[in-house]
Each structure stands twice: as C-alpha cells, then as structure tokens.
Design a protein around this motif. Structure first.
Motif, PDB file in Angstrom:
ATOM      1  N   PHE A  48       0.831  -1.200   0.000  1.00 12.03           N
ATOM      2  CA  PHE A  48       0.000   0.000   0.000  1.00 12.03           C
ATOM      3  C   PHE A  48       0.867   1.252   0.000  1.00 12.03           C
ATOM      4  O   PHE A  48       0.647   2.177  -0.798  1.00 12.03           O
ATOM      5  N   LYS A  49       1.861   1.295   0.871  1.00 13.40           N
ATOM      6  CA  LYS A  49       2.712   2.482   0.977  1.00 13.40           C
ATOM      7  C   LYS A  49       3.497   2.723  -0.300  1.00 13.40           C
ATOM      8  O   LYS A  49       3.636   3.860  -0.759  1.00 13.40           O
ATOM      9  N   ALA A  50       3.995   1.659  -0.909  1.00 14.95           N
ATOM     10  CA  ALA A  50       4.765   1.812  -2.139  1.00 14.95           C
ATOM     11  C   ALA A  50       3.883   2.312  -3.282  1.00 14.95           C
ATOM     12  O   ALA A  50       4.288   3.181  -4.066  1.00 14.95           O
ATOM     13  N   HIS A  51       2.679   1.784  -3.384  1.00 17.55           N
ATOM     14  CA  HIS A  51       1.792   2.155  -4.489  1.00 17.55           C
ATOM     15  C   HIS A  51       1.324   3.603  -4.375  1.00 17.55           C
ATOM     16  O   HIS A  51       1.184   4.290  -5.386  1.00 17.55           O
ATOM     17  N   LEU A  52       1.092   4.081  -3.149  1.00 16.99           N
ATOM     18  CA  LEU A  52       0.547   5.425  -2.957  1.00 16.99           C
ATOM     19  C   LEU A  52       1.615   6.465  -2.663  1.00 16.99           C
ATOM     20  O   LEU A  52       1.284   7.645  -2.500  1.00 16.99           O
ATOM     21  N   GLY A  53       2.879   6.093  -2.583  1.00 16.57           N
ATOM     22  CA  GLY A  53       3.949   7.071  -2.436  1.00 16.57           C
ATOM     23  C   GLY A  53       4.234   7.521  -1.016  1.00 16.57           C
ATOM     24  O   GLY A  53       4.756   8.627  -0.817  1.00 16.57           O
ATOM     25  N   PHE A  54       3.958   6.705  -0.012  1.00 20.59           N
ATOM     26  CA  PHE A  54       4.248   7.085   1.371  1.00 20.59           C
ATOM     27  C   PHE A  54       5.739   6.976   1.662  1.00 20.59           C
ATOM     28  O   PHE A  54       6.428   6.083   1.158  1.00 20.59           O
ATOM     29  N   GLY A  55       6.213   7.902   2.496  1.00 21.95           N
ATOM     30  CA  GLY A  55       7.602   7.900   2.908  1.00 21.95           C
ATOM     31  C   GLY A  55       7.784   7.248   4.262  1.00 21.95           C
ATOM     32  O   GLY A  55       6.816   6.775   4.887  1.00 21.95           O
ATOM     33  N   ALA A 181      -7.662  -1.119  -7.825  1.00 23.29           N
ATOM     34  CA  ALA A 181      -8.614  -2.191  -7.551  1.00 23.29           C
ATOM     35  C   ALA A 181      -7.893  -3.481  -7.178  1.00 23.29           C
ATOM     36  O   ALA A 181      -8.321  -4.209  -6.277  1.00 23.29           O
ATOM     37  N   ARG A 182      -6.783  -3.779  -7.867  1.00 24.77           N
ATOM     38  CA  ARG A 182      -6.013  -4.980  -7.523  1.00 24.77           C
ATOM     39  C   ARG A 182      -5.414  -4.870  -6.127  1.00 24.77           C
ATOM     40  O   ARG A 182      -5.331  -5.854  -5.392  1.00 24.77           O
ATOM     41  N   LEU A 183      -5.008  -3.662  -5.742  1.00 26.65           N
ATOM     42  CA  LEU A 183      -4.415  -3.450  -4.424  1.00 26.65           C
ATOM     43  C   LEU A 183      -5.460  -3.518  -3.324  1.00 26.65           C
ATOM     44  O   LEU A 183      -5.244  -4.124  -2.270  1.00 26.65           O
ATOM     45  N   SER A 184      -6.617  -2.895  -3.551  1.00 32.05           N
ATOM     46  CA  SER A 184      -7.615  -2.712  -2.509  1.00 32.05           C
ATOM     47  C   SER A 184      -8.753  -3.727  -2.555  1.00 32.05           C
ATOM     48  O   SER A 184      -9.447  -3.920  -1.551  1.00 32.05           O
ATOM     49  N   GLY A 185      -8.972  -4.344  -3.714  1.00 31.82           N
ATOM     50  CA  GLY A 185     -10.135  -5.204  -3.885  1.00 31.82           C
ATOM     51  C   GLY A 185     -11.386  -4.454  -4.268  1.00 31.82           C
ATOM     52  O   GLY A 185     -12.438  -5.049  -4.484  1.00 31.82           O
ATOM     53  N   ASP A 186     -11.304  -3.123  -4.390  1.00 33.49           N
ATOM     54  CA  ASP A 186     -12.465  -2.303  -4.744  1.00 33.49           C
ATOM     55  C   ASP A 186     -12.630  -2.308  -6.260  1.00 33.49           C
ATOM     56  O   ASP A 186     -12.073  -1.470  -6.963  1.00 33.49           O
ATOM     57  N   ALA A 187     -13.414  -3.260  -6.766  1.00 31.22           N
ATOM     58  CA  ALA A 187     -13.601  -3.418  -8.207  1.00 31.22           C
ATOM     59  C   ALA A 187     -14.920  -2.801  -8.668  1.00 31.22           C
ATOM     60  O   ALA A 187     -15.598  -3.347  -9.535  1.00 31.22           O
ATOM     61  N   ASN A 188     -15.272  -1.664  -8.103  1.00 29.88           N
ATOM     62  CA  ASN A 188     -16.464  -0.936  -8.555  1.00 29.88           C
ATOM     63  C   ASN A 188     -16.297  -0.628 -10.045  1.00 29.88           C
ATOM     64  O   ASN A 188     -15.279  -0.055 -10.458  1.00 29.88           O
ATOM     65  N   PRO A 189     -17.278  -0.997 -10.901  1.00 31.53           N
ATOM     66  CA  PRO A 189     -17.113  -0.829 -12.354  1.00 31.53           C
ATOM     67  C   PRO A 189     -16.852   0.601 -12.810  1.00 31.53           C
ATOM     68  O   PRO A 189     -16.287   0.801 -13.887  1.00 31.53           O
ATOM     69  N   ILE A 190     -17.239   1.603 -12.019  1.00 32.41           N
ATOM     70  CA  ILE A 190     -17.033   2.987 -12.453  1.00 32.41           C
ATOM     71  C   ILE A 190     -15.552   3.352 -12.513  1.00 32.41           C
ATOM     72  O   ILE A 190     -15.191   4.381 -13.085  1.00 32.41           O
TER      73      ILE A 190
END
Length: 269
Positions: A48-55, A181-190
């Motif tokens: 999560f941290k790597a994908h979103l750019g957390f330090g 979506a792959r990271l979070s599981g949130d596959a909302n079609p929008i």
C-alpha cells in the motif's frame, strides 16, 4: 456473543454486490454491527505504501485502514433489506482520525453504524478498536448509483487552479483504477473500463476517491515530516482517467485539481 470474522477478500464481496438486487421499500439498517479482523500484515502495509507514495515518516497510513473498513461496509450493505444497488455507489466524503497509537502486530475489531442522510445518501460511522481501546474513527458518505443505461453526465467547464506551484502533482494513467482495484479489492465498475463507466452514466472511468485521499495523505505527511493523525476529504467531482492531479494548500486546508477543475477539498492535522 463473539463478533464474526471480517471477510478477507473484497473481490468476493464485490461479486456478491453485482449479483444482489435492491429490495423495494427496504430501509437502511441502523442496528450496529461488529467484526473481528487480524493484524495488518507487513506485506499489505508495504504494498500500500509503495503504491501510494508514502515515505518513512508514515508507518501505518490512516488510509490503509479503509481497506478493512470497506469490507465491513460492503458486508453491511449486502444485508437483504438494504434498499440501494451497490455497484456504482459513489463515495462523497471520508474522514479518518487516529485516537491512539496503532499496534501493528495486534488484531482489531470494527464497529459500524449507519443512517440515511437526506433522501438517498448513506452515512457510515465506524470505530476500530484494539484490546477494547478505540484507536481509529472513520466516517464515510456514499451516494447510490444512477440507473443503469442512464445518459452520461455532462462534464462541467474547467476551473483554473490557484496560482503558484502545487504542493504535489501526480499523473493517473488509464489503468490507474484497475491498479488500485487490484491493491484494494475495490472493483467498482465505475473505476475500471470506459464501457463499464458508461454503463453507470460516466463518460470515462474515474479514479477511486480513496486513491486521491491516500495520495493527499502521503504528500502532506512528507511535507510535514511526520504522519498525520487526521484527514478528511470531500469529493466534489471525479477525476477522469487518464488524467493528472495537483495538490494545492497545506494540512490546514487543501484542494485537489484536475484538468476539469477542483475535484476535492479537505483538511488534515
């Protein structure tokens, strides 16, 4: 009576959401619900941290907790009496507040209560506890989706961002919604493909609101040199994909702009 275990996979919940049908005349259940969840894994935190750019200043992002919280919310909204369709649900606002230090090796419990706000919006209030102690509070506001096949919403005229250099900016490729979506599981079609977004009345897929909130949290924490204890964000308009975002302001008050204009406004500490 012990609380049930939190479902581990949001993808399965999303599949159930796609198969569910709103109950005519149903009401938003207001009785509180509780779930038990295992400790956040080191792999989950790192990805999560790597994908979103957390330090390094942020050990456990506030926004990371939403991954578990969303599974509780989906499980709650899959109750038979829930009157709205889940796929296409629009995230309108989110706040996350740390109440006490988070123990990374400890399991936690999620307590959730909901109410109808206005005629259709749903407000979900949650509290995360470890060893009986409240450690995080969250509030989420959602708007039910438009009818399938509705005409796409018109994009409003662009608004110029504030003058001066932004605090941060980031690009969002066409696949940004699918990556999150792959990271979070949130596959909302929008969020996924142009054709799935159009089915729910959007001209193009849009990035997840929580992706925007997490990027804001990461950039504000980096600017401050320390982790945030609170962040809240109102999502004013979606960020279409592909696109880019610019963060203006500081922790006391900030705004996010895309090519379409102001997309979100929030505050943090």
């Amino acid at each position: 009576m012990n609380a049930p275990a939190l479902p581990r996979h949001a993808w399965w919940l999303m599949l159930r959401a796609g198969l569910s049908r709103p109950r005519a005349g149903g009401a938003v259940p207001e009785a509180p619900a509780h779930w038990q969840a295992p400790a956040l894994s080191a792999r989950e935190r790192s990805a999560f941290k790597a994908h979103l750019g957390f330090g390094p200043e942020t050990e456990v992002p506030l926004s990371l907790h939403y991954l578990a919280l969303q599974r509780a919310q989906l499980e709650w909204m899959l109750r038979p009496a829930f009157p709205f369709r889940l796929l296409g649900m629009v995230h309108m606002a989110q706040s996350l507040t740390r109440l006490a230090p988070w123990e990374v090796q400890a399991p936690f419990e999620i307590g959730l209560q909901a109410a109808l706000e206005g005629k259709r919006n749903v407000r979900l209030e949650a509290e995360l506890r470890q060893a009986g102690r409240p450690v995080l509070r969250a509030s989420s506001l959602y708007r039910p989706p438009r009818d399938p096949g509705a005409r796409p919403l018109r994009e409003r005229a662009a608004e110029p961002p504030p003058e001066g250099a932004p605090l941060a900016e980031w690009t969002l490729p066409a696949h940004a919604g699918r990556a999150y979506a792959r990271l979070s599981g949130d596959a909302n079609p929008i969020h996924l493909w142009p054709w799935t977004a159009r089915y729910f009345g959007l001209p193009r897929p849009i990035v997840h609101g929580m992706h925007t909130l997490a990027r804001c949290e990461a950039e504000l924490a980096r600017a401050r040199g320390e982790a945030l204890s609170h962040i809240e964000l109102q999502f004013l308009r979606p960020i279409a994909l592909p696109g880019a975002a610019r963060l203006h302001g500081d922790a006391a008050g900030f705004e996010v702009f895309s090519a379409a204009g102001r997309c979100a406004t929030g505050s943090a500490r």
